[in-house]
Scaffold this active site. Structure first.
Site, PDB file in Angstrom:
ATOM      1  N   HIS A  16       9.859  12.455  36.769  1.00 42.52           N
ATOM      2  CA  HIS A  16       9.895  12.260  37.325  1.00 42.52           C
ATOM      3  C   HIS A  16       8.806  11.396  37.989  1.00 42.52           C
ATOM      4  O   HIS A  16       7.754  11.396  37.851  1.00 42.52           O
ATOM      5  CB  HIS A  16      10.957  13.478  38.349  1.00 42.52           C
ATOM      6  N   CYS A  35       3.037  13.359  42.843  1.00 42.67           N
ATOM      7  CA  CYS A  35       4.851  12.902  42.480  1.00 42.67           C
ATOM      8  C   CYS A  35       5.120  10.733  42.694  1.00 42.67           C
ATOM      9  O   CYS A  35       5.709  11.483  41.782  1.00 42.67           O
ATOM     10  CB  CYS A  35       5.153  13.477  42.765  1.00 42.67           C
ATOM     11  N   HIS A  41       6.068  11.282  35.350  1.00 39.95           N
ATOM     12  CA  HIS A  41       4.544  13.062  35.000  1.00 39.95           C
ATOM     13  C   HIS A  41       5.792  13.862  34.777  1.00 39.95           C
ATOM     14  O   HIS A  41       6.790  14.243  35.194  1.00 39.95           O
ATOM     15  CB  HIS A  41       3.826  13.221  35.979  1.00 39.95           C
ATOM     16  N   HIS A  43       6.946  18.430  34.305  1.00 40.86           N
ATOM     17  CA  HIS A  43       6.886  19.849  34.902  1.00 40.86           C
ATOM     18  C   HIS A  43       7.571  20.443  34.213  1.00 40.86           C
ATOM     19  O   HIS A  43       8.106  19.809  32.678  1.00 40.86           O
ATOM     20  CB  HIS A  43       7.542  19.057  36.235  1.00 40.86           C
ATOM     21  N   ASP A  81      16.468  18.877  29.883  1.00 41.43           N
ATOM     22  CA  ASP A  81      15.734  19.175  29.045  1.00 41.43           C
ATOM     23  C   ASP A  81      14.724  17.777  28.248  1.00 41.43           C
ATOM     24  O   ASP A  81      15.932  16.889  27.818  1.00 41.43           O
ATOM     25  CB  ASP A  81      15.375  19.981  28.118  1.00 41.43           C
ATOM     26  N   HIS A  82      14.200  17.247  29.045  1.00 40.99           N
ATOM     27  CA  HIS A  82      13.178  16.143  27.843  1.00 40.99           C
ATOM     28  C   HIS A  82      13.342  15.650  28.109  1.00 40.99           C
ATOM     29  O   HIS A  82      14.086  14.422  27.452  1.00 40.99           O
ATOM     30  CB  HIS A  82      12.816  16.874  26.489  1.00 40.99           C
ATOM     31  N   GLU A 126       8.642  24.793  40.122  1.00 40.75           N
ATOM     32  CA  GLU A 126       8.546  22.703  40.087  1.00 40.75           C
ATOM     33  C   GLU A 126       6.964  23.311  39.620  1.00 40.75           C
ATOM     34  O   GLU A 126       6.834  22.466  38.453  1.00 40.75           O
ATOM     35  CB  GLU A 126       8.790  22.564  40.903  1.00 40.75           C
TER      36      GLU A 126
HETATM   37 ZN    ZN Z   1       6.226  15.591  40.089  1.00 41.80          ZN
END
Ligand code: ZN
Length: 137
Positions: A16, A35, A41, A43, A81-82, A126
């Protein structure tokens, strides 16, 4: 009738970027820090689903966690996911993909599908140290 809370943990990876286009680049950098990285990037999210209800005398369960797992995989994990949350998930087109908003997304996807009892809480991790709780309010 005894009531219990049953919980299941799921996992997904997603990318995100937190960036509010209505604000300046400087404001975004100061507010969101890493972020706000322009190239996104990732998580490693952990998602706890908590369902509350009466114990079914026929099964001894509040809800069958195997069914809960299947429902959550289809309703949530398959969508996130992914994925790049900003680009791949339409729900986030006009919402910042913060942990708070991801928890709301998970609630909206899952709450109507709970077969027995009621969704009591979504807890989204997170990082191993940061989590958000959402209870549908
Ligand atoms: Zn982040």
């Amino acid at each position: 009738m005894a009531r219990c809370v049953v919980a299941r943990r799921l996992h997904f990876n997603a990318a995100h970027r937190l960036h509010n286009p209505a604000r300046s680049d400087e404001w975004n950098r100061e507010t969101f820090g890493p972020c706000n990285n322009p190239n996104y990037h990732g998580h490693n999210y952990e998602l706890d689903i908590l369902v509350e209800g009466d114990i079914d005398p026929d099964t001894g369960y509040v809800v069958d966690v195997a069914i809960l797992k299947q429902l959550a995989e289809a309703a949530i994990v398959a969508h996130l996911d992914h994925k790049n949350l900003n680009l791949d998930v339409p729900w986030f087109r006009n919402r910042l993909p913060s942990a708070e908003n991801i928890a709301v997304f998970c609630w909206e996807q899952l709450a109507p599908r709970i077969p027995r009892g009621r969704l009591a809480r979504i807890r989204l991790w997170e990082t191993p140290r940061n989590y958000v709780d959402y209870e549908g309010k």
